[in-house]
Design an enzyme around this catalytic site. Structure first.
Site, PDB file in Angstrom:
ATOM      1  N   GLY A  86     -64.202 -20.268  31.228  1.00 55.54           N
ATOM      2  CA  GLY A  86     -65.448 -20.757  31.845  1.00 55.54           C
ATOM      3  C   GLY A  86     -65.355 -20.760  33.354  1.00 55.54           C
ATOM      4  N   GLY A  88     -64.592 -21.992  36.401  1.00 51.32           N
ATOM      5  CA  GLY A  88     -63.790 -23.101  36.898  1.00 51.32           C
ATOM      6  C   GLY A  88     -63.865 -23.240  38.404  1.00 51.32           C
ATOM      7  CG  ASP A 121     -58.189 -25.675  44.246  1.00 45.25           C
ATOM      8  OD1 ASP A 121     -58.720 -24.718  43.641  1.00 45.25           O
ATOM      9  OD2 ASP A 121     -57.524 -25.544  45.288  1.00 45.25           O
ATOM     10  N   GLY A 122     -60.918 -25.543  41.885  1.00 46.47           N
ATOM     11  CA  GLY A 122     -62.287 -25.055  42.027  1.00 46.47           C
ATOM     12  C   GLY A 122     -62.579 -24.410  43.364  1.00 46.47           C
ATOM     13  CG  ASP A 248     -61.499 -13.778  31.544  1.00 47.53           C
ATOM     14  OD1 ASP A 248     -60.680 -13.044  30.968  1.00 47.53           O
ATOM     15  OD2 ASP A 248     -61.241 -14.361  32.605  1.00 47.53           O
ATOM     16  CG  ASP A 258     -62.462 -11.884  38.535  1.00 51.93           C
ATOM     17  OD1 ASP A 258     -61.768 -11.986  39.557  1.00 51.93           O
ATOM     18  OD2 ASP A 258     -62.590 -12.788  37.692  1.00 51.93           O
TER      19      ASP A 258
HETATM   20  P1  AMP Z   1     -59.765 -15.089  37.061  1.00 54.25           P
HETATM   21  O1  AMP Z   1     -58.302 -14.780  37.006  1.00 54.25           O
HETATM   22  O2  AMP Z   1     -60.303 -15.189  38.447  1.00 54.25           O
HETATM   23  O3  AMP Z   1     -60.568 -14.190  36.217  1.00 54.25           O
HETATM   24  O4  AMP Z   1     -59.915 -16.563  36.466  1.00 54.25           O
HETATM   25  C1  AMP Z   1     -59.555 -16.896  35.155  1.00 54.25           C
HETATM   26  C2  AMP Z   1     -60.025 -18.290  34.824  1.00 54.25           C
HETATM   27  O5  AMP Z   1     -59.391 -19.251  35.679  1.00 54.25           O
HETATM   28  C3  AMP Z   1     -61.518 -18.525  34.999  1.00 54.25           C
HETATM   29  O6  AMP Z   1     -61.930 -19.414  33.988  1.00 54.25           O
HETATM   30  C4  AMP Z   1     -61.607 -19.177  36.361  1.00 54.25           C
HETATM   31  O7  AMP Z   1     -62.765 -19.953  36.506  1.00 54.25           O
HETATM   32  C5  AMP Z   1     -60.363 -20.027  36.372  1.00 54.25           C
HETATM   33  N1  AMP Z   1     -59.892 -20.298  37.737  1.00 54.25           N
HETATM   34  C6  AMP Z   1     -59.322 -19.427  38.577  1.00 54.25           C
HETATM   35  N2  AMP Z   1     -59.024 -20.009  39.751  1.00 54.25           N
HETATM   36  C7  AMP Z   1     -59.411 -21.312  39.667  1.00 54.25           C
HETATM   37  C8  AMP Z   1     -59.367 -22.439  40.544  1.00 54.25           C
HETATM   38  N3  AMP Z   1     -58.853 -22.352  41.779  1.00 54.25           N
HETATM   39  N4  AMP Z   1     -59.871 -23.601  40.090  1.00 54.25           N
HETATM   40  C9  AMP Z   1     -60.388 -23.703  38.852  1.00 54.25           C
HETATM   41  N5  AMP Z   1     -60.451 -22.692  37.987  1.00 54.25           N
HETATM   42  C10 AMP Z   1     -59.964 -21.501  38.374  1.00 54.25           C
HETATM   43 MG    MG Z   2     -62.574 -14.004  36.187  1.00 54.25          MG
END
Ligand code: AMP
Ligand code: MG
Length: 487
Positions: A86, A88, A121-122, A248, A258
């Site tokens: 989701g 994040g 940390d979002g 995802d 992404d």
């Molecule tokens: P990604 O590798 O960017 O495709 O992210 C994979 C998952 O990790 C997704 O659900 C993102 O929303 C979550 N995510 C990545 N970085 C963060 C962050 N700094 N804080 C919260 N969620 C994160």
């Molecule tokens: Mg992603």
């Protein structure tokens, strides 16, 4: 700025997202704003200074009509299923309907924690934000389907990674943020009704012309497969390695999404991998078609309950669609390669010609981008650019002779053909060493190299006198390029 939001997902898809709030940045400052994209969306910045724009596009003061939400999704990450991912670190703040009727999501990436942040940390650091901005705009300019960058705003806050970095928020525009992982989430946790609802929404939004098909969910699978084939053919054609093709990160719209660890290769190597976490080369350059196939098999699985609900017999058809992907991809990819090589017609020898080319490029470690520009120069009677790329002037003579035979058989005016090649083979890509140089300067407070690089990659096909140092690869003796996920 009147965003004229029309938030269909928020209004009609309750249960598919978590309402959320953006965190307020302590001192938002506009780093970049995409005027051309704003115009395409019908946004008018008249009367708004940079500070006002920065507040609107960072969560400081959300625009009127925004309905911020975090999308729920799951996903296969490096082959392993994560049932709960989701948004994040991103918020969908609303949908904009452009003057031509096209609908876009506006998302703020890096605006704080959501219900799906888990331990994160979002937030986002300035480097990954400016990298995504730059590379996605370069991809758009090259004609590759992609999400776009509307703005980058520095937050004034620090983001802790392996060390502290300045934080930033990216304003991302996409034709939607529905992913293969979105379907997987609802298939895994809720079952057929929810999959049908998400599929119906996706059809209305992206494929209204097939919504009336006998089995619309099967038709959706078919269309998403085509778009993914087209997308990966584009990637291979410009030497792009996405780096993290988890389900995802696969948008059903067929846009590149992404831009974490992505990079472009310089010298051709089919096994090129840049991501520091892709130790086994799962997402290497040459594996991208197979991985796309694998991801579409996961998409088909998630859609099966919906396909079955309409017509149980169509499950076999779904399997057949997935099985046909390699052949379908090959057709689309070879069309793309023919265009890159200046060939207007198909010939049964083309597959062998294309395979032989990749063998030669690998063997001679030729710069993938410059090769196609040099090929067009041969048509103009200038062999110098090609000679400069090769270990010796006649290193690829047999292959070039074969290509030349095909070219002559078509009998098109060489100058016209060379112009057509230059119109699809980029001269300027975001070269890794230039990207790193620009991001390092930006992190230290100097945006000038980044702004200049963006300006160059925005017109990738047109040679310019003042950009010679943006054409070639970095130093041959540099350490192998490594990228990191933007987390
Ligand atoms: P990604 O590798 O960017 O495709 O992210 C994979 C998952 O990790 C997704 O659900 C993102 O929303 C979550 N995510 C990545 N970085 C963060 C962050 N700094 N804080 C919260 N969620 C994160
Ligand atoms: Mg992603």
């Amino acid at each position: 700025m009147d965003f004229a939001f029309d938030n269909s997902f928020f209004a009609t898809m309750e249960g598919f997202y978590a309402p959320a709030e953006a965190e307020r940045p302590s001192a938002p400052r506009l780093l970049a704003f995409n005027d051309a994209l704003a115009a395409r969306l019908g946004l008018d910045r008249a009367g708004l200074d940079d500070a006002a724009l920065a507040a609107l596009l960072s969560g400081g003061k959300l625009p009127e009509g925004a309905d911020p939400l975090a999308l729920a999704y799951a996903g296969h990450q490096f082959g392993h299923f994560s049932p709960q991912l989701g948004d994040g670190r991103a918020l969908l703040i609303g949908e904009i309907v452009a003057p031509d009727g096209a609908r876009f999501d506006l998302q703020l990436k890096g605006s704080g924690r959501t219900a799906f942040s888990r331990n994160g940390d979002g937030k986002a650091a300035i480097g990954p934000v400016l990298r995504e901005y730059l590379v996605s705009e370069a991809m758009a300019a090259m004609g590759v389907p992609t999400t776009r960058a509307l703005a980058a705003v520095a937050t004034g806050d620090r983001v802790q990674r392996e060390r502290a970095h300045p934080g930033a928020v990216m304003g991302r525009v996409a034709s939607s943020h529905i992913r293969v992982g979105s379907f997987q989430f609802f298939a895994a946790h809720f079952g057929a009704d929810h999959v049908v609802q998400l599929s119906d929404y996706s059809l209305r939004r992206h494929f209204p012309e097939i919504a009336g098909a006998a089995n619309p969910h099967l038709a959706l699978l078919d269309q998403v497969i085509v778009r993914q084939c087209v997308l990966v053919a584009h990637w291979l054609g410009v030497g792009f390695v996405h780096g993290v093709m988890n389900t995802d990160n696969v948008a059903i719209s067929g846009e590149t999404i992404d831009y974490g660890p992505c990079a472009f290769m310089d010298r051709f190597a089919v096994n090129s991998v840049f991501s520091s976490i892709d130790a086994n080369g799962r997402y290497a350059y040459g594996r991208q078609p197979q991985i796309m196939h694998w991801n579409m098999a996961r998409f088909a699985e998630a859609l099966l309950p919906a396909i079955h609900a309409v017509a149980p017999g169509d499950v076999e058809r779904a399997k057949a669609l997935v099985d046909a992907i390699p052949e379908r991809f090959r057709g689309i990819w070879h069309d793309r390669m023919r265009a890159k090589l200046g060939l207007g017609t198909g010939d049964e020898g083309d597959a062998a010609l294309i395979d032989a080319l990749f063998g030669e490029l690998e063997d001679k470690a030729v710069d993938f981008t410059l090769f196609f520009r040099a090929l067009a120069m041969l048509l103009r009677g200038d062999g110098a650019p090609m000679a400069a790329l090769l270990p010796s002037a006649d290193a690829m003579a047999p292959w070039i002779a074969d290509w030349w035979t095909r070219i002559e058989a078509e009998g098109v005016d060489p100058a016209e053909r060379a112009a057509a090649m230059d119109a699809i083979n980029p001269l300027y890509i975001p070269r890794n060493h230039k990207v790193e140089e620009a991001l390092a300067a930006a992190e230290a407070g100097d945006m000038a190299p980044w702004t200049r690089l963006l300006d160059v990659v925005r017109t990738p096909f047109v040679p310019r006198d003042d950009a010679a140092d943006y054409e070639g690869p970095g130093p041959a003796d540099a350490a192998p390029y490594r990228t990191f996920c933007g987390t």
